[in-house]
Design a protein around this motif. Structure first.
Motif, short mmCIF file in Angstrom:
data_model
loop_
_atom_site.label_atom_id
_atom_site.label_comp_id
_atom_site.label_asym_id
_atom_site.label_seq_id
_atom_site.Cartn_x
_atom_site.Cartn_y
_atom_site.Cartn_z
N GLY A 16 4.00 -0.94 12.07
CA GLY A 16 4.65 -1.84 11.49
C GLY A 16 4.08 -2.55 10.19
N THR A 17 2.54 -2.53 10.33
CA THR A 17 1.88 -3.03 9.51
C THR A 17 2.13 -2.60 7.93
OG1 THR A 17 -0.01 -3.54 10.70
CG2 THR A 17 -0.27 -3.89 8.34
N ARG A 18 2.77 -3.70 7.19
CA ARG A 18 2.97 -3.25 5.84
C ARG A 18 1.86 -3.69 4.70
NH1 ARG A 18 6.89 -2.24 2.00
NH2 ARG A 18 8.41 -1.79 3.69
N ALA A 19 1.19 -2.42 4.11
CA ALA A 19 0.05 -2.53 3.50
C ALA A 19 0.59 -2.84 2.02
CB ALA A 19 -0.80 -1.33 3.46
N GLY A 40 -8.28 -6.52 1.83
CA GLY A 40 -6.99 -6.32 2.50
C GLY A 40 -5.70 -6.58 1.69
N CYS A 41 -5.74 -6.46 0.43
CA CYS A 41 -4.96 -6.82 -0.38
C CYS A 41 -4.08 -5.48 -0.75
CB CYS A 41 -5.33 -7.45 -1.65
SG CYS A 41 -6.39 -6.38 -3.04
N THR A 44 -6.93 -0.48 -2.14
CA THR A 44 -7.47 1.07 -1.72
C THR A 44 -6.44 1.83 -1.36
OG1 THR A 44 -9.83 0.07 -1.34
CG2 THR A 44 -9.04 2.03 -0.34
N THR A 45 -5.50 1.16 -0.54
CA THR A 45 -4.29 1.83 0.12
C THR A 45 -3.28 2.54 -1.25
OG1 THR A 45 -4.09 0.54 1.95
CG2 THR A 45 -2.11 1.65 1.50
N ALA A 46 -3.14 1.65 -2.15
CA ALA A 46 -2.56 2.08 -3.25
C ALA A 46 -3.28 3.20 -3.93
CB ALA A 46 -2.26 0.94 -4.07
N LEU A 47 -4.54 3.16 -4.26
CA LEU A 47 -5.41 4.30 -4.73
C LEU A 47 -5.29 5.65 -3.94
CD1 LEU A 47 -7.56 4.46 -7.20
CD2 LEU A 47 -9.22 4.51 -5.13
N ARG A 48 -5.23 5.42 -2.67
CA ARG A 48 -5.37 6.56 -1.78
C ARG A 48 -3.92 7.24 -1.60
NH1 ARG A 48 -9.38 7.50 1.95
NH2 ARG A 48 -7.78 8.00 3.68
N MET A 49 -2.87 6.39 -1.92
CA MET A 49 -1.58 7.01 -1.96
C MET A 49 -1.34 7.72 -3.12
SD MET A 49 1.38 4.35 -0.52
CE MET A 49 0.80 2.96 -1.60
N ILE A 50 -1.89 7.34 -4.46
CA ILE A 50 -1.95 8.10 -5.62
C ILE A 50 -2.80 9.42 -5.53
CG2 ILE A 50 -2.71 8.05 -7.95
CD1 ILE A 50 -2.42 4.98 -8.02
N ALA A 51 -3.80 9.33 -4.75
CA ALA A 51 -4.80 10.46 -4.34
C ALA A 51 -4.07 11.74 -3.38
CB ALA A 51 -6.12 10.16 -4.10
N GLY A 52 -3.02 10.97 -2.80
CA GLY A 52 -2.41 11.79 -1.84
C GLY A 52 -3.12 11.88 -0.55
N LEU A 53 -3.95 10.85 -0.34
CA LEU A 53 -4.95 10.87 1.11
C LEU A 53 -4.20 9.94 1.94
CD1 LEU A 53 -8.27 10.43 -0.42
CD2 LEU A 53 -7.41 12.53 0.28
N GLU A 54 -3.02 9.23 1.60
CA GLU A 54 -2.15 8.32 2.25
C GLU A 54 -0.91 8.84 1.86
OE1 GLU A 54 -2.45 5.92 4.77
OE2 GLU A 54 -4.52 5.26 4.51
N THR A 55 0.12 8.85 3.05
CA THR A 55 1.60 9.37 2.56
C THR A 55 2.39 8.11 2.03
OG1 THR A 55 1.95 8.72 4.82
CG2 THR A 55 1.72 11.16 4.33
N VAL A 205 -5.99 -5.19 -16.11
CA VAL A 205 -6.29 -5.39 -14.84
C VAL A 205 -5.13 -5.83 -14.00
CG1 VAL A 205 -7.78 -6.89 -13.26
CG2 VAL A 205 -8.62 -6.22 -15.54
N ALA A 206 -5.00 -5.08 -12.78
CA ALA A 206 -3.83 -5.23 -11.85
C ALA A 206 -4.42 -6.24 -10.69
CB ALA A 206 -3.15 -4.08 -11.32
N VAL A 207 -3.76 -7.50 -10.49
CA VAL A 207 -4.35 -8.32 -9.55
C VAL A 207 -3.24 -8.29 -8.19
CG1 VAL A 207 -4.86 -10.74 -8.66
CG2 VAL A 207 -5.21 -9.96 -11.19
N MET A 208 -3.94 -8.07 -7.14
CA MET A 208 -3.07 -7.79 -5.98
C MET A 208 -3.31 -8.79 -4.81
SD MET A 208 -2.73 -3.72 -5.40
CE MET A 208 -1.16 -3.88 -4.28
N LYS A 209 -2.16 -9.17 -3.82
CA LYS A 209 -2.48 -9.99 -2.99
C LYS A 209 -1.25 -9.71 -1.82
CE LYS A 209 0.09 -13.88 -2.67
NZ LYS A 209 0.69 -15.26 -2.68
N LEU A 210 -2.06 -9.40 -0.70
CA LEU A 210 -1.25 -9.17 0.52
C LEU A 210 -0.20 -7.90 0.15
CD1 LEU A 210 -0.28 -12.72 1.82
CD2 LEU A 210 -2.25 -11.22 2.67
N GLY A 211 -0.78 -6.93 -0.66
CA GLY A 211 0.13 -5.88 -0.72
C GLY A 211 1.08 -5.84 -2.00
#
Length: 405
Positions: A16-19, A40-41, A44-55, A205-211
């Motif tokens: 249930g954790t929303r990244a 934790g913002c 990296t999750t966003a990058l890994r989704m673009i790469a296909g390493l995260e669904t 530059v894309a600034v992120m906070k809490l996903g």
């Protein structure tokens, strides 16, 4: 090379954790975009989704003219450069760089051409027959980048590639990455927690906070026109100072009452921010950067641009004097924006019922710890924020125009 588009992209883990939430952006062909934010913002999750390493849980990712949601990483034609070099210790530099091409069964002549070309670009020609253990940290990172370059991908994805290097080498490699991207003109997404890297490398530059994406803009726009308290406090070192106050207006113009003191607001500033008209006699948060504060004993400003406090710390830096001043401004109520900025900045830090201001004084200043100092404020560079929403006050109206903080 390729453009990318992220449409309403989200990531929710099984627990249930929303990244990442509703991430929308377009990255143009050949553009260098940096994702930045605290740990934790979601960058990296966003990058890994673009790469296909995260669904991805929601939305669409498009690379070139193809939606890649269900395309495996090896078929997305992107090259990753990771924080760890991930080199094979038993292989030479040449074989490390060409390893991916060997797996793809690229003909040997073409493989050697690409490896030697990448080595030339990265200054590794004289090291092609050496093993990773005989290389410096910077050289190892170049090898890792060479492995990405030889693939001739549509895009580079870089996840904090310089974080394992010492400070001096990071500066050198940062310049080399910037030059490399300009020379190759390859679409690049770069993740870092280091705002200096973000500001010096990114076209945007894309600034992120809490996903959640807070703002994406060219570096100078982020610095001069932050959308909210979080972006304002995150971008800039030392961080922007924040003080709560009440906006007033009389026959002489606008002013902000802060603690027991009053600061004039120039007509130009008010004209640039039409929404300020709805905040008269209401609370606001003013923001100003350390470089917009100096020693009034040297600059001799108009009285309306002065602010008094007690000197707590003086840090001589040669070209500047960083001065920490305790003021009678009441501390800001801890907001989500400010809580996420972390604890590494003194700017706007509460001191009981007072607030600390960090100023970048002229090195000729003679202020002393424990004494009162009168600060000269460049009020034309003030920022104003809504204390409830945290949003910058420009042309937008507050969420509830009738609110009275």
């Amino acid at each position: 090379m390729a453009k990318m588009e992220l449409r309403h992209v989200g990531k929710v883990y099984p627990d249930g954790t929303r990244a990442v939430t509703d991430l929308n952006m377009r990255i143009d062909d050949g553009e260098f975009v940096v994702f930045v934010g605290p740990s934790g913002c979601g960058k990296t999750t966003a990058l890994r989704m673009i790469a296909g390493l995260e669904t991805i849980s929601e939305g669409e990712i498009e690379i070139g003219d193809r939606v890649v949601n269900d395309v495996p990483p090896r078929d997305r034609d992107v090259a990753m450069v990771f924080q760890s070099y991930a080199l094979y210790p038993h292989l030479s530099v040449r074989d490390n760089i060409g390893f991916g091409l060997q797996l793809r069964k690229v003909p040997k002549r073409e493989l050697n051409r690409r490896v030697e070309e990448a080595a030339k670009i990265l200054g590794l020609t004289d090291h092609l027959d050496r093993k990773p253990r005989n290389l410096s940290g910077g050289q190892r990172q170049r090898v890792a980048m060479g492995r990405a370059i030889v693939r001739e991908p549509q895009a580079f994805l870089m996840d904090e590639p310089l974080s394992n290097l010492d400070a001096k080498l990071r500066v050198q490699m940062r310049a080399e990455i910037g030059k490399l991207q300009r020379d190759l003109a390859v679409t690049t997404i770069y993740v870092t927690h280091d705002q200096t890297e973000a500001m010096t490398l990114g076209h945007r530059v894309a600034v992120m906070k809490l996903g959640v994406l807070q703002q994406i803009a060219p570096p100078q726009v982020l610095y001069d026109h932050p959308d909210n308290l979080f972006v304002a406090g995150f971008i800039g070192s030392p961080a922007m100072n924040f003080m709560p106050g009440t906006l007033r207006r009389d026959d002489t113009g606008h002013r902000v009452e802060v603690g027991q003191q009053s600061i004039s607001v120039p007509d130009k500033v008010v004209a640039e921010r039409p929404a300020l008209a709805s905040y008269v006699d209401k609370d606001v948060v003013i923001g100003f950067r350390p470089e917009d504060v100096d020693d009034a004993a040297i600059t001799k400003p108009d009285p309306g641009r002065s602010f008094v406090g007690t000197v707590e710390l003086v840090e001589p830096l040669g070209s500047d004097l960083m001065v920490h001043v305790s003021t009678d401004a009441p501390p800001l109520t801890e907001s989500e924006d400010l809580a996420e900025l972390g604890k590494d900045s003194d700017a706007g830090a509460p001191l009981g019922d007072r607030t600390r201001v960090v100023a970048r004084f002229n090195p000729r200043s003679r202020v002393q710890i424990g004494e009162q100092a009168t600060m000269s404020l460049d009020t034309e560079r003030f920022h104003f924020f809504d204390p409830q929403t945290g949003r910058s006050i420009w042309a937008h109206q507050p969420a509830d125009p009738t609110h009275d903080s």
